[in-house]
Design a protein around this motif. Sequence first.
Motif, short mmCIF file in Angstrom:
data_model
loop_
_atom_site.label_atom_id
_atom_site.label_comp_id
_atom_site.label_asym_id
_atom_site.label_seq_id
_atom_site.Cartn_x
_atom_site.Cartn_y
_atom_site.Cartn_z
N ILE A 1 7.64 -6.11 -1.66
CA ILE A 1 6.69 -5.22 -2.33
C ILE A 1 6.20 -5.93 -3.59
CG2 ILE A 1 6.38 -2.98 -3.43
CD1 ILE A 1 8.60 -1.91 -1.63
N ARG B 1 3.65 -5.82 1.07
CA ARG B 1 3.03 -4.51 0.80
C ARG B 1 2.86 -4.36 -0.71
NH1 ARG B 1 6.61 0.05 3.44
NH2 ARG B 1 8.28 -1.19 2.47
N PRO B 2 1.65 -4.02 -1.16
CA PRO B 2 1.47 -3.76 -2.60
C PRO B 2 2.06 -2.41 -2.98
CG PRO B 2 -0.59 -3.44 -1.43
CD PRO B 2 0.38 -3.94 -0.42
N GLU C 1 -4.46 -5.28 -1.45
CA GLU C 1 -4.46 -4.54 -0.20
C GLU C 1 -5.01 -5.39 0.95
OE1 GLU C 1 -5.62 -3.51 -3.02
OE2 GLU C 1 -4.39 -1.76 -3.58
N GLU D 1 -2.14 -7.36 2.82
CA GLU D 1 -1.00 -6.72 3.46
C GLU D 1 -0.80 -7.30 4.85
OE1 GLU D 1 0.03 -2.52 3.25
OE2 GLU D 1 -1.80 -2.21 2.08
#
Length: 1153
Positions: free
Chosen positions: A55, A138-139, A113, A116
């Motif tokens: 993340i 994933r942000p 985004e 991803e």
Amino acid sequence: KGRELRPPDTKDTLIPLLVSCDSLKILLKSSLFVVFHNEVSQPPTITQQSPKDYIVDPRENIVIQCEAKGKPPPSFSWTRNGTHFDIDKDAQVTMKPNSGTLVINIMNGGKAEAYEGVYQCTARNERGAAISNNIVIRPSRSPLWTKEKLEPNHVREGDSLVLHCRPPVGLPPPIIFWMDNGELPQSERVSQGLNGDLYFSNVQPEDTREDYICYARFNHTQTIQQKQPISVKVFSTKPVTERQPVLLTPTGSTSTKVELRGNVLLLECIAAGLPTPVIRWIKEGGELPANRTFFENFKKTLKIIDVSEADSGNYKCIARNTLGSAHHVISVTVKAAPYWITAPRNLVLSPGEDGTLICRANGNPKPSISWLANGVPIAIAPEDPSRKVDGDTIIFSHVQERSSAVYQCNASNEYGYLLSNAFVNVLAEPPRILTPANKLYQVIADSPALLDCAYFGSPKPEIEWFKGVKGSILRGNEYIFHDNGTLEIPVAQKNSAGTYTCVARNELGKIQNEVQLEIKDPTMIIKQPEYKVIQRYGQVSFECIIKHDSTLLPTITWLKDNDEFLVGKDNLTIMNVTDKDDGTYTCIVNTTLDSVSASAVLTVVGKNTLKLLLFTRPNPPFDLELTGQLERSIDLSWIPGDENNSPITNFVIEYEDALHEPGVWHYQTEVPGTQTTVHLKLSPYVNYSFRVIAVNKIGRSQPSEPSEQYLTKSASPDENPANVQGIGSEPDNLVITWEPLKGFQSNGPGLQYKVSWRQKDVDDEWTSVIVANVSKYIVSGTPTFVPYEIKVQALNDLGYAPEPSEVIGHSGEDLPMVAPGNVQVHVINSTLAKVHWDPVPLKTVRGHLQGYKVSMVKNRRHVEQKILTFRGNKTFGMLPGLEPYSSYKLNVRVVNGKGEGPASPDKVFRTPEGVPSSPSFLKITNPTLDSLTLEWGSPTHPNGVLTSYTLKFQPSNSLILKNLNYSTRYKFYFNAQTSVGSGSQITEEAVTIMDEGKMGMYKKSPLSRQVDIATQGWFIGLMCAVALLILILLIVCFIRRNKGGKYPVKEKEDAHADPEIQPMKEDDGTFGEYSDAEDHKPLKKGSRTPSDRTVKKEDSDDSLVDYGEGVNGQFNEDGSFIGQYSGKKEKEPAEGNESSEAPSPVNAMNSFV
């Protein structure tokens, strides 16, 4: 662990080496060979990569790591979402030089985004290709709360209340907390749940507020979002109704929870009620795991860390107050993402060799294993004839250089996956020795000597050592040969010195190297400094005389209280001593090979106080210092306290483990009183602190203040559980038990046990399971009583303990299946028999054979069963204590640890006749002058058919009075007979008057009658006259007494000389007469004078009254003369006229009165 070093003439060849103070020792394990050459190729190895679930902060650049090594240096490529990711076509993406790490530029216009996805890195060279894990990018997200209209909460005092938070879904999930105008205090009554809601078990007037606010903190974006304020108004009603507990969460009576192995299990119960309920947690059918269980949120939350499959089960929370209770059961199932049992390891093989790659993983459900070769599924990879895939194993046979590749093992289930790279590198290298030629080793005599022979080669070279250039090969227990080529001489002596030759050879060549060993004499202090007490302003000297090897140059250093004082002299003299000179003086002798020291204490006293010294225990040491911290050792130093005029003999070092046993001090070691430093060996994963205690002849000091704490690094366990056993509790299970490791033995967090078992003598694979830190595991579904090989291996988060030894256990026992056969009884005599039987087949015992049990009962009603047990595999037993002439039946059963098997058919046998017991009683009744009646009872134990009775009798206690008639006492002996013989006899005594006193023997037929003197007329007349005379005398005495006169006994006796019946003489059987001879004095009390004027001592006890049957006829001082002759009081006659005494004439006369 090895340290990676690079040779000075190469850039990229990375060789794992072990570094010692003398040489480089190459780590060679199984088929892993270390190559030291700048032209040797090596397949790629991934050394660093980003986490699987990555993340990222959407405001910062994204860095996806991928580092690898190999020879030649590998090239890198990436895939995104399963397809090739061409970084050259994206201006925002760059790759670091000489690396596979991607940098995605977000800060200069890129959007997180847009990137991803699932990324995977491949590192490739001519020897193969290694791949990274799938890295999911994933942000992070921190969305705002949705707008909602919140109505005020109006609550009655004492009711429960839940304020819902419902935070927005963020990535990762936010941290929730509640506040009003400040931090909101929580208690057993008011607390926050795991879902973020705020729970009131019962509301109070002080809970009225307008600004209950729920906050969500998103750590990745460092933002905090807040919910609109919630209003709560509490109105009071009198009286406040108390309520029994009701669970607010979870609802219902049961619920389920699934957690993954290794995670933290959180279970929650929050209850409403007034008074506020108290929460208690239990595990049904077990106990909460020790050391891993914690209670949070005022015991409303149960927290179990590092859960494993053993933690599955039903957990019950119970909410209770004074009005009642409520409970909820949470069924917990622990699943497991794949975890390694055996991860594949790199292989270095030479051409033609064999090898295996093993990939074993466990999980719940059990993971599937798949193989890849150079990143391609092995099913579609180029064929290799030397390779064969067998499930979780790849077998290599007769490999060639083209067999080099990187293999990937993927173990996956629904909860996750594991991916591991392992290369197979096929090399052909002649042996090489890295230890310098003619290297000189010098050691002190009686110390270990380590001679290095660092080598490499492929195939793995064989190492041999010789002493001297042409010496024979070294063998025997006096040498230790290490896998890395080092020769160890555990105790080097003078004759160990010389030249040693190391030879390394494989099929490609041979090489040798010589080293030299010299043995030196140890340095010794032959005269140590001595303890001194000196008056102030005096002079004192210390000596330190040494002996050393002539080739070594010693250096002598004097210390005062561990501070350098003087160098180079073997004596120390202090002039004009002052109080500042008081302290400990240490002589240290150093050479290049060894060091020795000795200490003495100087005590300075006043001029007149030498004789007033107070000898007490020393003061505690102080100023403890830890230095030289290593993973498994540390140096501890201290300053001694005051000795108090008695030299310190030794120091005791103790340690505390604040991690596992805080507050408990354990003995570590002790050192001489002259030493103030010590090198301590440590265990991993222990939070050490130390203290020191000084000891002198008076006693021990108080402990020093603890040192600073030192937490050793975690490591895999060094040992396995002890006392491993396998004993089934049921016919279809195997209960494996062991003694768990103690806290400090775990060497690290996450202590677990790998329990393995397989049926003995059957070609089964080991079955293994990883369990929590418990001491028992039950294997179900096993055959009945079969042997199993069992082993229990400790492991923690850092790895496994050494391979454990195997023990043999057995699955559960069942009752034996068959009864012993061919039961035979051999009667030895009337009370002893021997029973035989055929043993049962061992397979039918179905357990540990404990022995055979013989159950025996006499064929008679209401008789207890007699049980005899014969231990071991016996086939016979003795049956003692039988009753003669009896019928018995018995059976035999086999006994194992579970119980008894079926009984054999009853076997009946009889014992022969024996001699009877004594008659139950013998009674003599109706004594007359010439007859006695005998009555008896049958023997209690006839032990056969009674054939007759035997009676023996003889006169006893005869009294002989010449020229007088006499009576006789008889003693009777009576016993029964069978055909075997006579039984024990019973005796009885009685008195009668008979014509002759000879012993007679009679059978059960009637006794021969004698002349009955009591029926003769002359005797009856005589007795009547005597009775009449006595009656007249009594009347006269009565009359005279009433007149107040005295009645002397002497006068009465003089006036009335009464004849006395004497015992029958033994000679002629005639009656004697009583005579008061010479002085006519009455007989003394308890005496009797025979007619021949002689008194026998043995007859003096036999008075006239001895033959009386009662006291009713005795006279007192006021008229009786019986008391003048009798010294004892007779008992009343027994019931039924049974008496051992003859009836006396006096009693006879009394009966007439």
